[in-house]
Design a protein around this motif. Structure first.
Motif, PDB file in Angstrom:
ATOM      1  N   ASP A 143      20.511  -2.288  34.764  1.00 36.71           N
ATOM      2  CA  ASP A 143      19.809  -1.371  34.147  1.00 36.71           C
ATOM      3  C   ASP A 143      18.825  -1.219  35.673  1.00 36.71           C
ATOM      4  OD1 ASP A 143      17.595  -1.086  32.944  1.00 36.71           O
ATOM      5  OD2 ASP A 143      17.983  -2.996  31.409  1.00 36.71           O
ATOM      6  N   LYS A 144      18.330  -0.233  35.241  1.00 41.97           N
ATOM      7  CA  LYS A 144      17.533   0.251  36.835  1.00 41.97           C
ATOM      8  C   LYS A 144      15.934  -0.068  36.177  1.00 41.97           C
ATOM      9  CE  LYS A 144      21.441   1.016  39.212  1.00 41.97           C
ATOM     10  NZ  LYS A 144      21.598  -0.135  40.177  1.00 41.97           N
ATOM     11  N   ARG A 145      15.767  -0.059  34.903  1.00 40.07           N
ATOM     12  CA  ARG A 145      14.839   0.098  34.034  1.00 40.07           C
ATOM     13  C   ARG A 145      14.050  -1.979  34.397  1.00 40.07           C
ATOM     14  NH1 ARG A 145      15.373   0.627  27.765  1.00 40.07           N
ATOM     15  NH2 ARG A 145      16.615  -1.355  28.969  1.00 40.07           N
ATOM     16  N   ILE A 146      14.882  -2.964  35.033  1.00 38.54           N
ATOM     17  CA  ILE A 146      14.787  -3.665  35.552  1.00 38.54           C
ATOM     18  C   ILE A 146      14.551  -3.916  37.153  1.00 38.54           C
ATOM     19  CG2 ILE A 146      14.679  -6.689  36.118  1.00 38.54           C
ATOM     20  CD1 ILE A 146      16.770  -5.627  33.083  1.00 38.54           C
ATOM     21  N   LYS A 147      12.937  -4.134  37.823  1.00 37.32           N
ATOM     22  CA  LYS A 147      12.520  -3.224  38.895  1.00 37.32           C
ATOM     23  C   LYS A 147      12.822  -4.982  39.475  1.00 37.32           C
ATOM     24  CE  LYS A 147      11.298   0.476  37.468  1.00 37.32           C
ATOM     25  NZ  LYS A 147      12.153   1.946  37.753  1.00 37.32           N
ATOM     26  N   ALA A 148      12.127  -6.550  39.000  1.00 36.02           N
ATOM     27  CA  ALA A 148      12.737  -7.195  40.410  1.00 36.02           C
ATOM     28  C   ALA A 148      13.156  -8.203  38.888  1.00 36.02           C
ATOM     29  CB  ALA A 148      11.592  -7.414  40.592  1.00 36.02           C
ATOM     30  N   VAL A 149      14.114  -8.928  39.920  1.00 42.08           N
ATOM     31  CA  VAL A 149      14.337 -10.280  38.668  1.00 42.08           C
ATOM     32  C   VAL A 149      14.880 -11.375  39.892  1.00 42.08           C
ATOM     33  CG1 VAL A 149      17.120  -9.330  40.498  1.00 42.08           C
ATOM     34  CG2 VAL A 149      17.068 -10.716  37.825  1.00 42.08           C
ATOM     35  N   ALA A 150      14.333 -12.600  39.031  1.00 39.66           N
ATOM     36  CA  ALA A 150      14.230 -14.036  40.062  1.00 39.66           C
ATOM     37  C   ALA A 150      14.873 -14.561  38.575  1.00 39.66           C
ATOM     38  CB  ALA A 150      13.170 -14.591  39.915  1.00 39.66           C
ATOM     39  N   THR A 151      15.652 -15.487  39.247  1.00 40.82           N
ATOM     40  CA  THR A 151      16.991 -16.348  38.319  1.00 40.82           C
ATOM     41  C   THR A 151      16.187 -18.097  39.628  1.00 40.82           C
ATOM     42  OG1 THR A 151      18.153 -17.202  40.351  1.00 40.82           O
ATOM     43  CG2 THR A 151      18.656 -14.592  38.768  1.00 40.82           C
ATOM     44  N   THR A 152      16.520 -19.177  38.594  1.00 37.49           N
ATOM     45  CA  THR A 152      16.246 -20.474  38.856  1.00 37.49           C
ATOM     46  C   THR A 152      17.697 -21.356  38.089  1.00 37.49           C
ATOM     47  OG1 THR A 152      15.095 -20.761  35.889  1.00 37.49           O
ATOM     48  CG2 THR A 152      14.036 -20.649  38.147  1.00 37.49           C
ATOM     49  N   SER A 153      17.605 -22.227  39.348  1.00 43.42           N
ATOM     50  CA  SER A 153      19.296 -22.863  38.502  1.00 43.42           C
ATOM     51  C   SER A 153      20.266 -22.550  37.904  1.00 43.42           C
ATOM     52  CB  SER A 153      18.931 -24.467  37.257  1.00 43.42           C
ATOM     53  OG  SER A 153      17.521 -24.816  37.646  1.00 43.42           O
ATOM     54  N   MET A 154      20.483 -21.863  38.795  1.00 45.17           N
ATOM     55  CA  MET A 154      21.624 -20.723  38.680  1.00 45.17           C
ATOM     56  C   MET A 154      22.353 -20.526  37.906  1.00 45.17           C
ATOM     57  SD  MET A 154      22.779 -17.347  40.351  1.00 45.17           S
ATOM     58  CE  MET A 154      24.888 -16.156  39.730  1.00 45.17           C
TER      59      MET A 154
END
Length: 321
Positions: A143-154
């Motif tokens: 989904d290229k509409r998501i411009k940045a992604v962050a994760t925690t405790s993956m």
């Protein structure tokens, strides 16, 4: 769909944001229930937005809601969701988990939030917590509409179900597990309905079998994080849930998140730390791995002194311009 009208979160309500419950459908026609948080005292300018999901087996009244409310306090229109088949969201049978549908739930959040008049749809980011970190990265890859992604405790739920913790499941053990799941499908077919598996967490802490279970118990089964609609607090997944995860690797195309930026955050003492470290190795630039000292896996669910919200805010401010 009847939604709870009272504030029943595991965190305090902020007077810096406006909150309301919303519903929308995913691509599979399942109605999702979510909490929308909008900053107060905003001007007429369209705002950046973030969609927040996870942990796996949690509901929007727990960690994802805390993250969403905090990000709204910092100027982002934010959305926390109950995944399909759980919480106040629709979908039958209850407590089914699907890597494909859960990944689409993330994109469905983007659909909804991007249509709001207050949101700049070219500035939408995503945050995934625990098991939904893997689903969020999977969604961001396609989904290229998501411009940045962050994760925690993956967690990579497909990896841990297919290969066990630290990839220690042998081929013989995998075959045995799949054989047992196949036999469970016969039972479900004969009974006309899918059976629930064992409780996600024990009734009492004395029944916890190892330190990881004790850690989860201390969040989900105590006043700190208990919520009656959370499968981890108060229920069980379907017995056959591992089947689709064991055959559908979530992070096959993680490198295709690039050139959009990725921030992976893990506790230094977290048993799950290796998921973030391995995802970082597999991803393409731009990417960043942040290790939080003196933090375990669950600390990053709800401990504001350990969750690096300043870092997360700065990350999205930089990349959602």
């Amino acid at each position: 769909m009847e939604l709870t009208k009272t504030w029943d979160k595991t965190f305090s309500k902020s007077d810096k944001v406006t909150h309301r419950k919303v519903t929308f459908t995913n691509r599979y026609g399942i109605t999702l229930a979510a909490d929308l948080y909008v900053p107060n005292n905003r001007d007429a300018e369209k705002l950046p937005a973030v969609v927040v999901s996870g942990p796996f087996g949690a509901v929007k009244e727990q960690a994802s809601g805390l993250y969403a409310q905090t990000m709204a306090e910092r100027g982002f229109v934010s959305l926390a969701v109950d995944p399909s088949y759980t919480g106040e969201s629709g979908g039958e049978p209850r407590h089914l988990a699907s890597p494909e549908i859960y990944t689409d739930d993330v994109s469905a959040m983007v659909d909804f939030i991007g249509l709001l008049p207050s949101v700049d749809r070219e500035r939408i980011g995503a945050i995934g917590i625990c098991g939904f970190a893997g689903m969020t990265l999977s969604a961001a890859a396609v989904d290229k509409r998501i411009k940045a992604v962050a994760t925690t405790s993956m967690y990579d739920m497909s990896r841990v179900m297919a290969q066990g913790y630290f990839d220690e499941m042998t081929a013989e053990q995998r075959t045995q597990m799949l054989t047992q799941l196949g036999q469970q499908r016969w039972k479900d077919a004969e009974n006309g309905a899918p059976a629930s598996g064992d409780r996600n967490l024990p009734e009492t802490r004395d029944e916890a079998t190892n330190p990881v279970v004790e850690m989860y118990f201390d969040y989900y089964r105590t006043p700190r994080g208990f919520h009656e609609r959370s499968p981890n607090s108060n229920g069980a997944w379907l017995a056959t849930n591992p089947l689709s995860f064991m055959n559908m690797p979530l992070l096959t195309y993680i490198d295709e998140v690039s050139p959009r930026p990725m921030l992976l955050i893990a506790g230094a003492n977290a048993h799950s730390r290796y998921f973030s470290e391995d995802a970082y190795k597999a991803a393409s630039e731009p990417k960043e791995l942040m290790i939080i000292e003196d933090a375990d896996h669950v600390d990053l669910y709800d401990q504001p002194e350990k969750i690096p919200f300043d870092k997360i805010e700065g990350f999205f401010n930089t990349h959602l311009k």
